[in-house]
Design a protein around this motif. Structure first.
Motif, mmCIF file in Angstrom:
data_model
loop_
_atom_site.group_PDB
_atom_site.id
_atom_site.type_symbol
_atom_site.label_atom_id
_atom_site.label_comp_id
_atom_site.label_asym_id
_atom_site.label_seq_id
_atom_site.Cartn_x
_atom_site.Cartn_y
_atom_site.Cartn_z
ATOM 1 N N VAL A 87 9.226 -40.505 -55.379
ATOM 2 C CA VAL A 87 9.795 -41.865 -55.821
ATOM 3 C C VAL A 87 9.200 -42.810 -54.913
ATOM 4 C CG1 VAL A 87 11.614 -43.251 -56.244
ATOM 5 C CG2 VAL A 87 11.716 -40.557 -56.697
ATOM 6 N N PHE A 88 8.595 -43.886 -55.514
ATOM 7 C CA PHE A 88 8.044 -44.746 -54.631
ATOM 8 C C PHE A 88 8.295 -46.201 -55.024
ATOM 9 C CE2 PHE A 88 4.767 -41.770 -55.046
ATOM 10 C CZ PHE A 88 4.083 -41.573 -54.050
ATOM 11 N N MET A 102 6.540 -40.061 -59.671
ATOM 12 C CA MET A 102 5.417 -39.349 -59.900
ATOM 13 C C MET A 102 5.831 -37.915 -60.096
ATOM 14 S SD MET A 102 1.761 -39.095 -58.022
ATOM 15 C CE MET A 102 2.399 -38.132 -56.563
ATOM 16 N N VAL A 103 5.850 -37.125 -61.231
ATOM 17 C CA VAL A 103 6.397 -35.772 -61.334
ATOM 18 C C VAL A 103 4.895 -34.878 -61.175
ATOM 19 C CG1 VAL A 103 7.380 -34.346 -63.158
ATOM 20 C CG2 VAL A 103 8.015 -36.739 -62.998
ATOM 21 N N GLN A 108 -1.075 -30.867 -63.360
ATOM 22 C CA GLN A 108 -1.288 -32.628 -63.346
ATOM 23 C C GLN A 108 -0.058 -33.102 -62.520
ATOM 24 O OE1 GLN A 108 -1.437 -33.996 -67.087
ATOM 25 N NE2 GLN A 108 -0.301 -32.261 -67.799
ATOM 26 N N ALA A 109 -0.243 -34.313 -62.182
ATOM 27 C CA ALA A 109 0.819 -35.350 -61.721
ATOM 28 C C ALA A 109 0.901 -36.433 -62.975
ATOM 29 C CB ALA A 109 0.558 -35.623 -60.399
ATOM 30 N N ILE A 110 2.311 -36.908 -63.112
ATOM 31 C CA ILE A 110 2.152 -37.790 -64.340
ATOM 32 C C ILE A 110 3.187 -38.971 -63.731
ATOM 33 C CG2 ILE A 110 3.189 -38.561 -66.656
ATOM 34 C CD1 ILE A 110 2.126 -35.838 -67.499
ATOM 35 N N SER A 111 3.115 -40.223 -63.851
ATOM 36 C CA SER A 111 4.052 -41.183 -63.055
ATOM 37 C C SER A 111 4.535 -41.890 -64.149
ATOM 38 C CB SER A 111 2.951 -42.190 -62.594
ATOM 39 O OG SER A 111 2.484 -41.738 -61.304
ATOM 40 N N ASN A 162 7.015 -45.194 -69.574
ATOM 41 C CA ASN A 162 5.888 -44.820 -69.129
ATOM 42 C C ASN A 162 5.282 -45.824 -68.193
ATOM 43 O OD1 ASN A 162 5.736 -46.458 -71.353
ATOM 44 N ND2 ASN A 162 3.357 -46.221 -71.273
ATOM 45 N N TRP A 163 4.502 -45.269 -67.348
ATOM 46 C CA TRP A 163 3.781 -46.225 -66.186
ATOM 47 C C TRP A 163 2.439 -46.121 -66.602
ATOM 48 C CZ3 TRP A 163 5.147 -48.393 -61.558
ATOM 49 C CH2 TRP A 163 3.997 -48.800 -60.710
#
Length: 386
Positions: A87-88, A102-103, A108-111, A162-163
């Motif tokens: 968490v940012f 960011m998960v 992969q990583a999805i924000s 969504n980001w």
């Protein structure tokens, strides 16, 4: 269960309960683009902020995160696949404190974005925004604004969406390379990055198209308020062009001080003229470098603003079943309005929409007569596709 880590701007600045900021209150941004005079804080600390996001993400057996991931990936996903949440805290806005979640999975990583309302103004706006995003997501499913995944109003109001990866805030700036104001992109680079003239034109065109395409001429529902100085739009470069998104929709409803539900064709056209005037004026207002004085965009943006307006009007008129000749009808109607008539229409708009915004109103008053002449010329010269 996935682990949760907290950060400030990036991974170089981790946060936990031992950090000196953990017990410190979040700052509030009090500026002229805020939507309400009431900015009473609920005394939210950095620790409260990060803890509230963590509780929300893990609530109902991690349903908010699992639902967002499933919609994003278009496939079922289990909690066992999620390794970590980062968490940012991205920024301190006029209404929200947006965070990026960011998960991370094995692949992969999805924000995602989580908008957290700490002030009373934010708490009042957040349910309106959730409703607006849900409605527009159904009515205009073109990816112009965030997809709402889930949200809560208590105990801490926030929603998950969504980001937009690779998209950045932009503002007008003064450059040694040009006499006029230029558009600078806040992409994190140490050297300021300026858009080309073509990219700036595309930016104004797309932003104007999005707002106009979401305007409903029959009900006068529209996205309002919006403001470049608040960073409502973001941009990503695509070669010589750009792509533009609207990252916040604070409300989607009629604006009584701008338009009224039309009773006949002339009233519908008058509403559209008023909308176009407000759009064109709003597109020219920004804060220099995002935080300094209010500035007025150069005349070169107007051709793109009007082009975007007509492109958006074409879409919304088709969605409402208007005849193919509607754009030409509106163009003719505008061209028959004198500068004096346009000024009569503009003055009550300026009084109601910019009441209490002295700096913006002062800038507008300096330019409005010339602006109306420029707008008439741009509309008259606009090419309407057959």
């Amino acid at each position: 269960m996935p682990s949760i880590q907290f950060f400030l701007a990036n991974t170089d600045h981790p946060m936990d309960s031992h950090h000196p900021l953990w017990q410190r209150q979040l700052p509030e941004r009090k500026d002229s683009v805020a939507l309400a005079a009431d900015h009473q804080s609920r005394s939210m600390t950095y620790g409260d902020y990060f803890s509230a996001i963590a509780d929300f993400c893990a609530s109902n057996a991690w349903h908010p995160i699992l639902s967002a991931m499933q919609q994003s990936l278009q496939r079922p996903i289990t909690i066992q696949e999620i390794l970590q949440l980062s968490v940012f805290l991205e920024k301190h806005g006029a209404l929200y404190h947006p965070g990026r979640v960011m998960v991370t999975t094995p692949d992969q990583a999805i924000s995602f974005v989580v908008n957290v309302a700490a002030s009373d103004a934010g708490r009042n706006t957040l349910p309106l925004e959730m409703d607006a995003l849900a409605r527009l997501g159904d009515q205009r499913p073109f990816g112009w604004f965030p997809t709402l995944y889930s949200g809560v109003l208590e105990p801490t109001p926030m929603f998950l969406a969504n980001w937009f990866d690779g998209y950045h805030e932009f503002h007008l700036t003064r450059s040694k390379k040009k006499a006029d104001l230029s558009t600078i992109v806040w992409d994190g680079a140490q050297t300021p990055h300026l858009l080309t003239d073509q990219q700036s034109a595309d930016l104004y065109r797309q932003a104007s198209m999005i707002l106009t395409a979401c305007y409903d001429p029959l009900t006068t529902d529209q996205i309002y308020p919006w403001h470049h100085a608040a960073g409502d739009f973001v941009v990503r470069e695509k070669g010589p062009s750009v792509d533009v998104k609207l990252i916040t929709v604070r409300n989607y409803a009629p604006v009584p001080t701008l338009t009224t539900v039309p009773k006949n064709e002339r009233a519908l056209l008058d509403n559209l003229v008023a909308f176009c005037l407000h759009l064109s004026i709003g597109m020219r207002l920004d804060r220099l470098d995002g935080v300094l004085e209010t500035v007025w965009a150069p005349e070169t943006c107007l051709i793109s603003v009007i082009d975007g307006f007509f492109k958006g009007l074409d879409l919304t008129s088709r969605l409402n079943g208007f005849p193919d000749t509607f754009l030409s009808l509106f163009q003719d109607y505008c061209c028959h309005q004198s500068e004096g008539q346009l000024m009569e229409m503009a003055q009550p708009l300026l009084k109601s929409l910019f009441e209490g915004k002295r700096e913006e109103r002062h800038i507008i008053d300096q330019h409005v007569e010339q602006h109306l002449r420029q707008i008439r010329r741009c509309i008259r010269n606009q090419t309407i596709a057959d």
